[in-house]
Design a protein around this motif. Structure first.
Motif, PDB file in Angstrom:
ATOM      1  N   LYS A  35       0.842  -1.205   0.000  1.00 56.83           N
ATOM      2  CA  LYS A  35       0.000   0.000   0.000  1.00 56.83           C
ATOM      3  C   LYS A  35       0.877   1.255   0.000  1.00 56.83           C
ATOM      4  CE  LYS A  35      -3.433   0.531   2.837  1.00 56.83           C
ATOM      5  NZ  LYS A  35      -4.248   0.439   4.084  1.00 56.83           N
ATOM      6  N   ALA A  36       1.911   1.220   0.839  1.00 56.11           N
ATOM      7  CA  ALA A  36       2.821   2.370   0.917  1.00 56.11           C
ATOM      8  C   ALA A  36       3.582   2.548  -0.393  1.00 56.11           C
ATOM      9  CB  ALA A  36       3.793   2.182   2.081  1.00 56.11           C
ATOM     10  N   MET A  37       3.989   1.427  -1.003  1.00 60.47           N
ATOM     11  CA  MET A  37       4.746   1.509  -2.251  1.00 60.47           C
ATOM     12  C   MET A  37       3.911   2.069  -3.392  1.00 60.47           C
ATOM     13  SD  MET A  37       7.250  -1.362  -3.930  1.00 60.47           S
ATOM     14  CE  MET A  37       8.482  -1.174  -2.652  1.00 60.47           C
ATOM     15  N   SER A  38       2.596   1.856  -3.339  1.00 62.70           N
ATOM     16  CA  SER A  38       1.730   2.423  -4.375  1.00 62.70           C
ATOM     17  C   SER A  38       1.729   3.952  -4.319  1.00 62.70           C
ATOM     18  CB  SER A  38       0.304   1.891  -4.231  1.00 62.70           C
ATOM     19  OG  SER A  38      -0.325   2.417  -3.079  1.00 62.70           O
ATOM     20  N   LEU A  39       2.091   4.503  -3.155  1.00 62.29           N
ATOM     21  CA  LEU A  39       2.189   5.954  -3.008  1.00 62.29           C
ATOM     22  C   LEU A  39       3.591   6.462  -3.324  1.00 62.29           C
ATOM     23  CD1 LEU A  39       0.160   6.379   0.312  1.00 62.29           C
ATOM     24  CD2 LEU A  39      -0.546   7.172  -1.955  1.00 62.29           C
ATOM     25  N   ASP A  40       4.606   5.687  -2.923  1.00 63.08           N
ATOM     26  CA  ASP A  40       5.991   6.117  -3.144  1.00 63.08           C
ATOM     27  C   ASP A  40       6.887   4.891  -3.255  1.00 63.08           C
ATOM     28  OD1 ASP A  40       8.419   7.333  -3.285  1.00 63.08           O
ATOM     29  OD2 ASP A  40       8.430   8.118  -1.242  1.00 63.08           O
ATOM     30  N   GLU A  41       7.144   4.456  -4.479  1.00 69.51           N
ATOM     31  CA  GLU A  41       7.912   3.228  -4.690  1.00 69.51           C
ATOM     32  C   GLU A  41       9.393   3.391  -4.381  1.00 69.51           C
ATOM     33  OE1 GLU A  41       8.784   3.603  -9.503  1.00 69.51           O
ATOM     34  OE2 GLU A  41       7.464   2.032  -8.741  1.00 69.51           O
ATOM     35  N   MET A  42       9.863   4.636  -4.226  1.00 68.00           N
ATOM     36  CA  MET A  42      11.271   4.860  -3.926  1.00 68.00           C
ATOM     37  C   MET A  42      11.513   5.133  -2.451  1.00 68.00           C
ATOM     38  SD  MET A  42      12.297   4.335  -6.894  1.00 68.00           S
ATOM     39  CE  MET A  42      14.038   4.700  -6.822  1.00 68.00           C
ATOM     40  N   ASN A  43      10.489   5.007  -1.625  1.00 67.67           N
ATOM     41  CA  ASN A  43      10.654   5.265  -0.195  1.00 67.67           C
ATOM     42  C   ASN A  43      11.598   4.238   0.422  1.00 67.67           C
ATOM     43  OD1 ASN A  43       9.740   4.787   2.799  1.00 67.67           O
ATOM     44  ND2 ASN A  43       9.077   6.852   2.265  1.00 67.67           N
ATOM     45  N   VAL A  44      12.597   4.709   1.148  1.00 68.45           N
ATOM     46  CA  VAL A  44      13.631   3.819   1.681  1.00 68.45           C
ATOM     47  C   VAL A  44      13.060   2.867   2.726  1.00 68.45           C
ATOM     48  CG1 VAL A  44      15.772   3.752   3.022  1.00 68.45           C
ATOM     49  CG2 VAL A  44      15.514   5.409   1.187  1.00 68.45           C
TER      50      VAL A  44
END
Length: 295
Positions: free
Chosen positions: A114-123
């Motif tokens: 779910k988080a990656m759908s918002l920001d796939e480059m988030n560390v």
């Protein structure tokens, strides 16, 4: 005189470009959004805002004069779009990390996706998902995450050190030694003078049966911090297992240790030689590696 508040928020930049030629030529205007934060030295750090209105990617320094000319404030976008989505992202990451710590790997995976759908480059998202896959033994999926992380400079920043270390150790413990080495070598390009990083690289080389580079990086760790307890224990372990000759810390650390012949002269044995001496080549001396699991 009242002190000016530092600049912080969402700003837009408009750029003009020309497309087409001749009679079909026309000008187009493109708007991009940036999150900006003024630093103590007066320089602005700006970060691109993605299609989900999340600040992501590398930070770019912009001088104040350039910033005031080109960047227009967009307070409504920050309040209506950016802030709510940042809260959604943070909630999913926090839930994912909580599920992973509790051993609920599938719930963790769901939240990280779910988080990656918002920001796939988030560390934090990538680390969390990568660790989840490693803990489940899904090495192909973990390898995909590793390939993304190794290219992200931001994963080696101080605020991510705990996750960085955990991921590297997990790669090594799951037998992904080449990936762990590539991961640490990438960090070595960006992080200078870190004794723990040098110790981690030494440990990977040891498990790969490469005593010489192991000793080189262990020596560097001790040069950076001769009181590093884990490095001293590792050195004594290598001596106790007869991989290197009896030597003092000074012999390892002193400048003459740069001489390749002197370094070579300290090495007595190697894991590869030990492995080949056994009747079955497949029987890697894992018990020796296991003895180092406390490091």
């Amino acid at each position: 005189m009242r002190k000016r508040e530092k600049i912080q928020g969402i700003f837009s930049v408009q750029t003009l470009s020309v497309i087409g030629t001749g009679t079909t030529k026309k000008k187009t205007k493109q708007t991009t959004y940036w999150y900006a934060e003024e630093q103590k030295n007066g320089v602005l750090q700006v970060q691109a805002v993605n299609d989900n209105y999340i600040p992501t990617g590398p930070l770019v320094a912009v001088e104040m004069e350039t910033f005031l000319k080109s960047y227009q404030p967009e307070p409504e976008i920050y309040l209506d779009k950016v802030l709510p989505n940042i809260k959604k992202l943070e909630k999913s990451i926090t839930l994912g990390e909580s599920h992973r710590e509790n051993g609920e790997s599938y719930s963790a995976e769901y939240e990280f996706h779910k988080a990656m759908s918002l920001d796939e480059m988030n560390v934090r998202v990538n680390f969390g998902l990568g660790l989840t896959y490693l803990e489940r033994g899904e090495f192909d999926r973990a390898d995909n995450i590793f390939k993304r992380l190794v290219c992200l400079d931001s994963c080696y920043e101080p605020q991510h050190k705990h996750l960085f270390n955990e991921f590297g150790i997990s790669l090594r413990k799951n037998g992904m030694l080449q990936q762990a080495l590539e991961y640490y070598k990438r960090a070595e390009e960006l992080v200078r003078h870190d004794e723990n990083l040098q110790l981690n690289i030494a440990r990977v080389h040891f498990e790969m049966g490469e005593i010489k580079p192991c000793l080189e990086h262990l020596r560097e760790a001790l040069r950076l911090n001769r009181k590093l307890e884990e490095a001293c224990i590792f050195l004594n372990f290598l001596k106790g297992k007869d991989f290197i000759k009896e030597c003092t810390l000074d012999q390892i650390i002193e400048k003459t240790g740069n001489d390749k012949k002197i370094l070579d002269s300290l090495i007595k044995n190697s894991l590869i030689a030990l492995e080949e001496s056994k009747p079955e080549k497949a029987s890697k001396p894992q018990s020796i590696v296991d003895e180092l699991n406390f490091l």
